[in-house]
Design a protein around this motif. Sequence first.
Motif, PDB file in Angstrom:
ATOM      1  N   LEU A  65       0.809  -1.229   0.000  1.00  0.00           N
ATOM      2  CA  LEU A  65       0.000   0.000   0.000  1.00  0.00           C
ATOM      3  C   LEU A  65       0.841   1.278   0.000  1.00  0.00           C
ATOM      4  N   PRO A  66       1.876   1.403   0.822  1.00  0.00           N
ATOM      5  CA  PRO A  66       2.681   2.633   0.731  1.00  0.00           C
ATOM      6  C   PRO A  66       3.443   2.772  -0.583  1.00  0.00           C
ATOM      7  N   MET A  67       3.812   1.651  -1.222  1.00  0.00           N
ATOM      8  CA  MET A  67       4.463   1.753  -2.532  1.00  0.00           C
ATOM      9  C   MET A  67       3.501   2.329  -3.573  1.00  0.00           C
TER      10      MET A  67
ATOM     11  N   ALA B 128       3.018   6.025  -2.896  1.00  0.00           N
ATOM     12  CA  ALA B 128       4.134   6.817  -3.425  1.00  0.00           C
ATOM     13  C   ALA B 128       4.019   6.992  -4.935  1.00  0.00           C
ATOM     14  N   ALA B 129       3.588   5.930  -5.645  1.00  0.00           N
ATOM     15  CA  ALA B 129       3.410   6.024  -7.101  1.00  0.00           C
ATOM     16  C   ALA B 129       2.359   7.071  -7.450  1.00  0.00           C
ATOM     17  N   ALA B 130       1.259   7.089  -6.689  1.00  0.00           N
ATOM     18  CA  ALA B 130       0.216   8.095  -6.912  1.00  0.00           C
ATOM     19  C   ALA B 130       0.769   9.503  -6.669  1.00  0.00           C
TER      20      ALA B 130
ATOM     21  N   CYS C 258       5.132  14.990  -1.100  1.00  0.00           N
ATOM     22  CA  CYS C 258       4.861  14.503   0.259  1.00  0.00           C
ATOM     23  C   CYS C 258       4.392  13.052   0.233  1.00  0.00           C
ATOM     24  N   MET C 259       3.487  12.723  -0.687  1.00  0.00           N
ATOM     25  CA  MET C 259       2.976  11.358  -0.803  1.00  0.00           C
ATOM     26  C   MET C 259       4.087  10.388  -1.208  1.00  0.00           C
ATOM     27  N   ALA C 260       4.900  10.785  -2.177  1.00  0.00           N
ATOM     28  CA  ALA C 260       5.975   9.915  -2.645  1.00  0.00           C
ATOM     29  C   ALA C 260       6.995   9.651  -1.547  1.00  0.00           C
ATOM     30  N   SER C 261       7.347  10.702  -0.806  1.00  0.00           N
ATOM     31  CA  SER C 261       8.332  10.553   0.260  1.00  0.00           C
ATOM     32  C   SER C 261       7.805   9.682   1.390  1.00  0.00           C
ATOM     33  N   SER C 262       6.618   9.995   1.900  1.00  0.00           N
ATOM     34  CA  SER C 262       6.080   9.234   3.029  1.00  0.00           C
ATOM     35  C   SER C 262       5.806   7.788   2.638  1.00  0.00           C
ATOM     36  N   GLY C 263       5.287   7.561   1.433  1.00  0.00           N
ATOM     37  CA  GLY C 263       4.997   6.198   0.999  1.00  0.00           C
ATOM     38  C   GLY C 263       6.238   5.357   0.822  1.00  0.00           C
ATOM     39  N   SER C 264       7.257   5.908   0.180  1.00  0.00           N
ATOM     40  CA  SER C 264       8.445   5.111  -0.126  1.00  0.00           C
ATOM     41  C   SER C 264       9.278   4.824   1.112  1.00  0.00           C
ATOM     42  N   TYR C 265       9.481   5.805   1.974  1.00  0.00           N
ATOM     43  CA  TYR C 265      10.261   5.555   3.182  1.00  0.00           C
ATOM     44  C   TYR C 265       9.534   4.619   4.143  1.00  0.00           C
ATOM     45  N   THR C 266       8.205   4.756   4.237  1.00  0.00           N
ATOM     46  CA  THR C 266       7.427   3.842   5.064  1.00  0.00           C
ATOM     47  C   THR C 266       7.544   2.421   4.535  1.00  0.00           C
TER      48      THR C 266
END
Length: 462
Positions: A335-337, A340-342, A361-369
């Motif tokens: 889900l976080p990947m 991040a794509a979105a 913000c979405m890409a950073s939080s999703g990918s690092y999570t």
Amino acid sequence: MTQSSAMSPAGTSRFDTPDSQTTAQQQVIRKVSRHLLWFLFLCFVLSFLDRINIGFAGLTMMGDLGLTGTQFGMATTLFYLAYIACGIPSNIALARVGARKWIGTLMIAWGLASTATLFASDASSLYLLRILVGITEAGFLPGVLLYLTFWFPAAYRARANALFMIAMPFTAGFGSAVSGLILGLDGTWGLHGWQWLFLLEGMPSVIMGLVVFGYLDDQPQRADWLDAEEKRNLARALAADAPAASRPAEKPVGLMRELLSPTVILFSLVYFCLVNTLAMIAVWTPLIIKSFNASGSNITIGLLASIPQICTIVGMLLWGMHSDRTRERRWHLVLPMLFAAAGWMCTAWSSHPLVQLLGVCMASSGSYTAMSIFWTTPDQALSFQARAIGIAAINAVGNLGSALNPLVVGWLRDLTQSFTAGLGYATALLVVGALLVFLLPIPSSRRILNQQPVREPSLGNP
């Protein structure tokens, strides 16, 4: 990352665990987290700062040295090629000589190499200096990931990883603001702003490397801050999730055969897809934000670049806690990947600056999570004997994405005069990586907790 960071206001710990864990084990895990995580967090802050500060240096360095986007990207690509080549040998050395000696030595070496980047005078000298930083920094992250498996059972590791790895978004956010201010020193004592950047952000690693020699212990059995009963309780918790416990009796498998198995290859491919976005954030965020805020000063760009990292820290902590509480890994990685794509899609195809910033913000939080969840899983699919090299191998192969991304994105930026094509490249890889996650042999923490204890071998010399 002090004691309070591991404890809630009510006095309970983020490491409170399912009922099947004893109170004594909970207490020793809390003690370990308080002793180790803040220190490793600080070390990782310095490591990551010396890795990504070239992104901010590029705001003025490219003009001062006459570098093209492709040449600037190549400097980072060469860093990661050196990083990849030295990751496995470095983890082998850590397992043989111990974390205290090896991590301390690495920090001193990369701090000196990063500081020396202030002497770059053209593309060739920059290439050489970034290769030196890559060689010396290669063993830190895979080494600490291995080190954490010696201290934290699998059921606690998403939170432990998150509390350690928030150093990455914290550094990107804090470092963005500080780096923007340091660039303002341009001309002081005859140095460019980017030269001050490498000087002031490189030397602290040297100092911290000296501290490591006196603070870290190679393994729990050598820790004088744990009493004998605490060491026994921790050993039981670690032994309960040893990979060998979940496997039926079978003939020993050769080390190289295990490392070249479909399991290791799949983990490496997923991490490759994920790391492309991590590299995009680390290297290109300041220039991406500059592309839709052309009139902003370097200080303004630095402050804006810190916003995605604040979101990332919150996301990593909450999602890691939820993953451990539900004892589920696969969907907590997928889900976080996709999130991040979105985010990259929003940044690439919107013309509104606020929407583009939201996408970052979405890409950073999703990918690092996703990264913090990802690193809870490979050690459970590897034998204990293969763990040290296996983790380093997955990290090394995955980091081909870090080597490839700056070169590809730099070339696409020169070709199209925008970041849209590069962001589309990162988006596609995230989607592919999310699909590959469904092929990974990821055990649930519930199954791990129900295993019978086995004796865990020890690593690291006193």
